[in-house]
Design an enzyme around this catalytic site. Structure first.
Site, short mmCIF file in Angstrom:
data_model
loop_
_atom_site.label_atom_id
_atom_site.label_comp_id
_atom_site.label_asym_id
_atom_site.label_seq_id
_atom_site.Cartn_x
_atom_site.Cartn_y
_atom_site.Cartn_z
N TYR B 130 0.85 -1.18 0.00
CA TYR B 130 0.00 0.00 0.00
C TYR B 130 0.89 1.24 0.00
O TYR B 130 1.75 1.39 0.86
CB TYR B 130 -0.89 0.03 1.25
CG TYR B 130 -1.94 1.11 1.16
CD1 TYR B 130 -3.23 0.80 0.78
CD2 TYR B 130 -1.62 2.43 1.40
CE1 TYR B 130 -4.20 1.79 0.66
CE2 TYR B 130 -2.57 3.43 1.27
CZ TYR B 130 -3.86 3.10 0.91
OH TYR B 130 -4.80 4.08 0.77
N GLN B 191 -11.00 0.03 1.38
CA GLN B 191 -11.49 -0.85 0.31
C GLN B 191 -10.34 -1.54 -0.43
O GLN B 191 -10.46 -2.69 -0.85
CB GLN B 191 -12.41 -0.10 -0.66
CG GLN B 191 -11.79 1.08 -1.41
CD GLN B 191 -11.85 2.40 -0.65
OE1 GLN B 191 -12.01 2.42 0.58
NE2 GLN B 191 -11.71 3.50 -1.35
N ASN B 214 -3.36 6.10 6.05
CA ASN B 214 -4.04 6.95 7.03
C ASN B 214 -4.78 6.08 8.06
O ASN B 214 -4.61 4.85 8.10
CB ASN B 214 -5.00 7.91 6.33
CG ASN B 214 -6.09 7.18 5.57
OD1 ASN B 214 -6.37 6.01 5.83
ND2 ASN B 214 -6.71 7.87 4.62
N SER B 237 6.15 9.66 12.93
CA SER B 237 7.59 9.44 12.81
C SER B 237 8.34 10.22 13.91
O SER B 237 7.86 11.24 14.40
CB SER B 237 8.05 9.89 11.43
OG SER B 237 9.37 9.49 11.18
N GLN B 259 12.64 15.98 10.35
CA GLN B 259 11.66 15.09 10.98
C GLN B 259 10.32 15.81 11.10
O GLN B 259 9.26 15.25 10.76
CB GLN B 259 12.14 14.69 12.38
CG GLN B 259 11.28 13.68 13.07
CD GLN B 259 11.08 12.43 12.26
OE1 GLN B 259 9.96 12.10 11.87
NE2 GLN B 259 12.15 11.74 11.94
N HIS B 262 7.47 16.34 8.26
CA HIS B 262 6.56 15.28 7.80
C HIS B 262 5.10 15.66 8.07
O HIS B 262 4.27 15.65 7.18
CB HIS B 262 6.87 13.95 8.48
CG HIS B 262 7.98 13.20 7.81
ND1 HIS B 262 7.86 12.68 6.56
CD2 HIS B 262 9.24 12.91 8.22
CE1 HIS B 262 9.00 12.08 6.22
NE2 HIS B 262 9.85 12.22 7.21
N GLU B 327 12.22 5.59 16.86
CA GLU B 327 12.27 5.05 15.50
C GLU B 327 13.64 5.32 14.87
O GLU B 327 14.28 4.42 14.35
CB GLU B 327 11.16 5.72 14.68
CG GLU B 327 11.08 5.24 13.25
CD GLU B 327 10.14 6.10 12.42
OE1 GLU B 327 9.75 7.21 12.90
OE2 GLU B 327 9.80 5.69 11.30
N HIS B 328 14.07 6.59 14.92
CA HIS B 328 15.39 6.98 14.40
C HIS B 328 16.23 7.52 15.56
O HIS B 328 15.76 8.39 16.29
CB HIS B 328 15.27 8.10 13.37
CG HIS B 328 14.34 7.80 12.23
ND1 HIS B 328 13.03 8.22 12.21
CD2 HIS B 328 14.54 7.11 11.08
CE1 HIS B 328 12.46 7.81 11.08
NE2 HIS B 328 13.34 7.13 10.38
N ASP B 361 16.43 7.69 5.07
CA ASP B 361 15.09 7.83 4.49
C ASP B 361 15.09 7.48 3.01
O ASP B 361 14.07 7.07 2.46
CB ASP B 361 14.59 9.27 4.65
CG ASP B 361 14.27 9.62 6.09
OD1 ASP B 361 14.08 8.68 6.90
OD2 ASP B 361 14.22 10.82 6.41
N GLU B 415 -0.50 -34.99 30.25
CA GLU B 415 -1.48 -34.00 29.82
C GLU B 415 -2.83 -34.65 29.49
O GLU B 415 -3.73 -33.98 28.96
CB GLU B 415 -0.93 -33.24 28.60
CG GLU B 415 0.34 -32.44 28.92
CD GLU B 415 0.88 -31.61 27.75
OE1 GLU B 415 0.36 -31.76 26.63
OE2 GLU B 415 1.80 -30.81 27.98
N HIS B 420 -2.09 -39.22 21.63
CA HIS B 420 -0.73 -38.75 21.35
C HIS B 420 0.28 -39.81 21.78
O HIS B 420 1.24 -40.10 21.05
CB HIS B 420 -0.44 -37.46 22.13
CG HIS B 420 -1.01 -36.21 21.51
ND1 HIS B 420 -2.35 -35.95 21.46
CD2 HIS B 420 -0.40 -35.15 20.92
CE1 HIS B 420 -2.55 -34.78 20.87
NE2 HIS B 420 -1.38 -34.27 20.53
#
Lengths: 433, 433
Positions: B130, B191, B214, B237, B259, B262, B327-328, B361, B415, B420
């Site tokens: 995506y 969708q 999103n 981020s 940063q 964004h 993250e970074h 990046d 058990e 088994h």
């Protein structure tokens, strides 16, 4: 038990419908679980204790009273019968030997410009293992979930498992001692998952929660995913026995029973181009079913989810196996090595006539926590790698930075991100901030 | 921008509150997404087309009309300016070189009893990527998500990305061509996720869906998790710049801008024991902010989520960094190698003054899809390993089976699973079914 043949008209539609398992999630369960998580998250021990009293019937008057000390775990290991202790030890040793091969390693390389690029690996700091209580209180579950964490070097392993009528299975305690469990709480359900995910005054927050559970536990794990890591949402267990007819049909029948005895939702399938073999399996099932202690469960499971499927040839059997993507795949063939390269999807593959799933369930070495319900298309067995994570590392040299900067700047401006471009170019010596 | 100092009273509580990000999920979004998924799952193309017309304003009268052929992707790569094509190529090559190091390998060993134990590795068969459309239509996203899949040997890579005013970014198409995308559909939102998870008449069902989106896309991925694999649910981020004061404060300011540009939710933090350095960074931010094209976004991000944190010493800075699990992580130090072993949690680590996040990046090599919001405690960067899965393999020898059977049988009976035990013992020669 269902009989299907690929040569029958309408087989494909029937097969597709048969292997399809609806991923059913009950809204009512999700709503109740959402409330429990919210309460434990906001009210901590008080809510955890209240739910444990209400839902599990515990008598304790504090969460601390639900902790089982490491000393008690060790004592349980000393107290259980020697035969069981030896079996647990042997299984744990084999699991550890296998798990040692699964560690992810760090690596790095230097490129032509003197930039160093690589990957670091770190164990998770704290992990929660959920082990069901009651009739599904399995020591093997504790070994299978905790040992890979131990081998990964996880700092602290916390086991939660609800009591049943105020009792905890001593074999579970012994397995916890063997598997390196650091702390254990006799709590369960969504409230235990919530406590592990968010922490309470007494139960520390963990970084990942693994282990099987009922619908409430599964829904709770799904809900806290993101706050913590989770392993997978386990569905009913499955075995597919892919046979060329060279094996003993009685063994296939026993292997089907072993799968089906788990619960009514379990699934056992035999698929073979040898119609006589399938008839013999069907006969063996009929002949030996009644002697099974769990015959009622087996019968219900086989009736609802079992099948014997006849194919035109072995290739077609392999193709159908890949469509099923079974959790457990037994290759009941004299020469399983001939087709193994064509097996694309399965959790664990049991090669040849001497490798029943039961070995893998307990002691062969590989993990018995495996992807179910066709998720072997994209998931792996639980392993040491689930308790480690990677960190990327980048060290640009001044010369490398000068070469990387214009590339990064061009792409950044193509995306309308000017500060990215300037940040890159500052390192090239040109713009010099 | 916030200023904190670890020596201030109440620092710990303030810091904890500051780094805490609520994992907000809107029930309303989840409900709408649930309906969309149900419709696409049950009505296929018709529902997918209807939603694409309603929500994305597409004009097509069939889903097939929303497919972009491989030829058009290749053509886009030829048509874009040479400088951008070269930059994309260079970035793709470096990503591929790094990704080649990430492949999981098969292994096996034989134990003393002649049992063979091992792990097979297979690529996923079909993967959906995506890529957001509109203002966040980033070619780098396509490279970062598709190249690891390509290196893993995924059979078919399907890219979905919604149109914006009937247009698709030619750089996105060019990146798709470079990254080995096999099919592309200009669909988006919940969708598109539903179509990839369940398949429609035109869009094939995939095994895993990766890529950012999103709130609707994130909710849809969470909902279809289990039916297909997903990567992670990405949050805002973040960058943490851990500095000893040896670096250029202007560079730190630019890295914070990169940063923060964004979006308003992005987070940029500098942490250092050097108060003068922090003052200099603050001054550089003030001095250079207005010249930024995205100054309004940067200002909002820094005001809401930015911080300069003063610590007593470098050790304390490292400790706070591990609590943030960024993250970074930029180690703006002359000697980052001295502290790297103490870094336990981060998505990607940028070592030294010449390694800005912007390199990572776009083109350094490691993936820019990284765990956000403290999930680096348990998650890894996106990599080739996310597009492969493991299968356990067990082949017991007759002698090995004779030794494994009593162990498995003992544990199985412990058990309460008699079938088994019998299945195991049948292979020991003793019970012989």
């Amino acid at each position: 038990m269902r009989r299907l043949a690929s040569s029958q008209p309408g087989f494909d539609a029937e097969f597709t419908a048969f292997i399809r398992r609806e991923d059913e999630r009950e809204t009512e369960v999700a709503d109740r679980v959402g409330r429990i998580i919210h309460e434990v998250r906001t009210r901590g021990d008080a809510a955890l204790l209240a739910y444990s009293r209400e839902l599990d019937g515990v008598q304790a008057d504090s969460v601390a009273g639900l902790e089982i000390s490491r000393e008690r775990l060790e004592q349980a290991l000393l107290d259980i019968p020697g035969r069981e202790r030896d079996a647990l030890r042997h299984a744990a040793d084999r699991l550890r030997d296998y798990a040692e091969c699964q560690r992810i390693d760090a690596w790095q390389f230097e490129d032509d410009d003197g930039n160093t690029l690589g990957q670091l690996v770190r164990p998770l700091e704290r992990v929660g293992v959920y082990a069901p209580g009651g009739k599904a209180a399995y020591p093997s579950t504790v070994l299978m979930n905790a040992i890979p964490a131990q081998v990964a070097g996880v700092g602290e392993i916390i086991l939660v498992s609800p009591q049943r009528a105020g009792e905890t299975n001593p074999l579970v305690l012994a397995a916890a001692a063997l598997a390196g469990v650091d702390r254990m709480f006799t709590i369960g359900g969504a409230q235990a998952v919530a406590a592990l995910a968010y922490g309470t005054e007494t139960v520390p927050a963990v970084d990942k929660i693994v282990g099987p559970g009922n619908a409430y536990v599964a829904a709770a794990k799904r809900e806290v995913f993101g706050q913590v890591g989770i392993d997978m949402i386990a569905g009913p267990s499955e075995v597919l026995i892919l046979a060329d007819g060279s094996g003993n049909p009685e063994w296939a029948a026993l292997d089907m029973f072993a799968q089906a005895e788990h619960d009514e939702e379990a699934r056992a399938i035999v698929i073979s181009p040898d119609a006589d073999y399938l008839d013999a399996v069907a006969a063996a099932v009929e002949r030996r079913l009644d002697e099974q202690p769990r015959a009622a469960i087996i019968r219900a499971s086989l009736a609802a989810h079992g099948a014997l499927i006849h194919t035109r040839d072995l290739d077609e059997a392999v193709d159908l196996s890949n469509r099923i993507a079974p959790e457990h795949l037994e290759l009941a063939l004299d020469r399983p090595d001939v087709i193994i390269d064509d097996i694309r999807h399965a959790g664990a593959v049991f090669m040849g006539h001497y490798s029943p799933e039961a070995f893998g369930d307990y002691c062969a070495g590989p993990n018995h926590v495996l992807p179910t319900g066709r998720t072997a298309r994209f998931s792996s067995p639980l392993g040491v790698y689930d308790f480690q994570k990677r960190l990327s590392v980048i060290q640009a040299s001044p010369a490398g930075a000068a070469r990387l900067a214009p590339i990064a700047a061009t792409l950044a401006r193509g995306e309308g991100l000017e500060a990215h471009a300037q940040s890159a170019e500052a390192r090239a010596g040109g713009s010099d901030a």
